[in-house]
Design a protein around this motif. Structure first.
Motif, PDB file in Angstrom:
ATOM      1  N   GLU A   1      32.450   3.711 -17.308  1.00 37.96           N
ATOM      2  CA  GLU A   1      32.956   2.933 -16.175  1.00 37.96           C
ATOM      3  C   GLU A   1      31.819   2.183 -15.477  1.00 37.96           C
ATOM      4  N   GLN A   2      30.651   2.830 -15.386  1.00 40.35           N
ATOM      5  CA  GLN A   2      29.504   2.176 -14.759  1.00 40.35           C
ATOM      6  C   GLN A   2      28.948   1.063 -15.645  1.00 40.35           C
ATOM      7  N   ILE A   3      28.901   1.312 -16.958  1.00 39.47           N
ATOM      8  CA  ILE A   3      28.369   0.315 -17.885  1.00 39.47           C
ATOM      9  C   ILE A   3      29.255  -0.927 -17.892  1.00 39.47           C
ATOM     10  N   MET A   4      30.559  -0.753 -17.654  1.00 37.86           N
ATOM     11  CA  MET A   4      31.475  -1.898 -17.593  1.00 37.86           C
ATOM     12  C   MET A   4      31.037  -2.897 -16.526  1.00 37.86           C
ATOM     13  N   GLU A   5      30.386  -2.413 -15.467  1.00 37.45           N
ATOM     14  CA  GLU A   5      29.972  -3.266 -14.350  1.00 37.45           C
ATOM     15  C   GLU A   5      28.555  -3.802 -14.509  1.00 37.45           C
TER      16      GLU A   5
END
Length: 329
Positions: free
Chosen positions: A146-150
């Motif tokens: 989820e963090q890498i998506m941003e």
């Protein structure tokens, strides 16, 4: 039974200031469902150009397929319209490139790029694609997806960017994955992790892989069969175990002798003298003749035939002409 992919007498020409130059000549390759085929050779041997021709991504106006055919499930890719090829790219054949920083768009977040890759080949909504993107990033070993998506591409390490590229390539469960030197820019530890990831995904999803590399160690680790390219031609091909144990072509033997050995008697590494000739300098005979320790007079004037040793082990070399003549007499 129809092969998954057949490359039949493929020849590719490039336009140059001095005329047309044939950079790939008479390449024949086959790929079965679920197998991994390695294409190995030095830089300039024609490996990447061959892979680009499969995707019909040769630079327009500069390069063209002069002869031969490429068939997917028995159907010619060269006869397809551009609209039909758009459906093949990504859906049936996907590519992982050598340097993900040039393949990923630097101004868009990772999440947007993975979502677009999913939606391009499906009718999923933006929300559905977002959820699937998180799952895909998790499957390729990215923690906290989820963090890498941003994140933006420049905020990730080379290994992480390559995992993102693999996730995007696998988004539509392609039949064939073309991996063009996917670990060259990575350190040894990360390279091993990426290779292990690709093997895991292949086992889970059943995709066939064309693995393009100059590293025979990677071939031994990843591939079922291997084709050795030199100066635009396949000079030897066969299953990995046979080719490593009983190499026939002097070029293949030279490549194997240049590999470090970590067991047995220590010996000095051998180097192949000279370099791959420019396509405009190809000789009429054997293209490896000028660098070959076993060169004969015939090698400089007559192109060798492709000799079949059985079990799909083939070699293009005059050394075996007498053996084959005797075998067929």
């Amino acid at each position: 039974m129809t092969k998954l992919l057949e490359i039949d007498q493929l020849s590719i020409e490039f336009a140059s200031g001095s005329g047309t130059v044939r950079v790939v000549n008479g390449v024949r390759l086959e790929l079965e469902a679920g197998e991994t085929l390695g294409i190995v050779g030095e830089s300039g041997s024609g490996k990447s150009v061959t892979s680009l021709s499969i995707m019909r991504l040769l630079p327009k106006g500069l390069a063209k397929v002069a002869e031969g055919d490429i068939r997917l499930h028995g159907r010619s890719l060269l006869d397809m319209s551009e609209a039909e090829m758009q459906k093949v790219r990504g859906n049936q054949i996907a590519t992982i490139f050598q340097e993900p920083m040039t393949a990923l768009n630097p101004v868009f977040k990772i999440g947007r790029q993975v979502r677009e890759s999913i939606r391009q080949h499906s009718r999923k909504s933006k929300r559905e694609a977002h959820k699937e993107a998180i799952v895909l990033l998790g499957e390729v070993g990215i923690s906290a997806p989820e963090q890498i998506m941003e994140a933006y591409p420049h905020q990730l390490s080379g290994g992480m960017r390559q995992r993102v590229m693999i996730a995007m390539a696998m988004a539509s469960n392609p039949d064939i994955l073309i991996a063009d030197e996917p670990t060259t820019a990575l350190d040894v530890t990360i390279q091993a992790q990426i290779l292990e990831l690709m093997k895991k995904l292949q086992q889970e999803r059943g995709a066939a892989i064309i693995f393009i590399t100059h590293d025979l160690g990677v071939v031994a680790e990843m591939c079922d069969r291997v084709a050795v390219m030199y100066a635009g031609q396949i000079v030897e091909q066969g299953d990995v175990r046979t080719l490593f144990k009983e190499p026939k072509h002097p070029y293949t033997i030279g490549l194997l002798n240049s590999m470090p050995q970590f067991s047995g008697e220590k010996k000095r590494l051998e180097a192949i003298s000279g370099q791959v000739p420019h396509p405009s300098e190809y000789l009429p005979g054997c293209r490896f003749a000028e660098r070959c320790p076993s060169k004969m007079d015939v090698c400089e004037s007559i192109e060798p035939a492709l000799y079949d040793f059985g079990n799909q082990h083939r070699c293009k070399c005059h050394l075996y002409r007498g053996d084959m003549d005797a075998a067929h007499s």
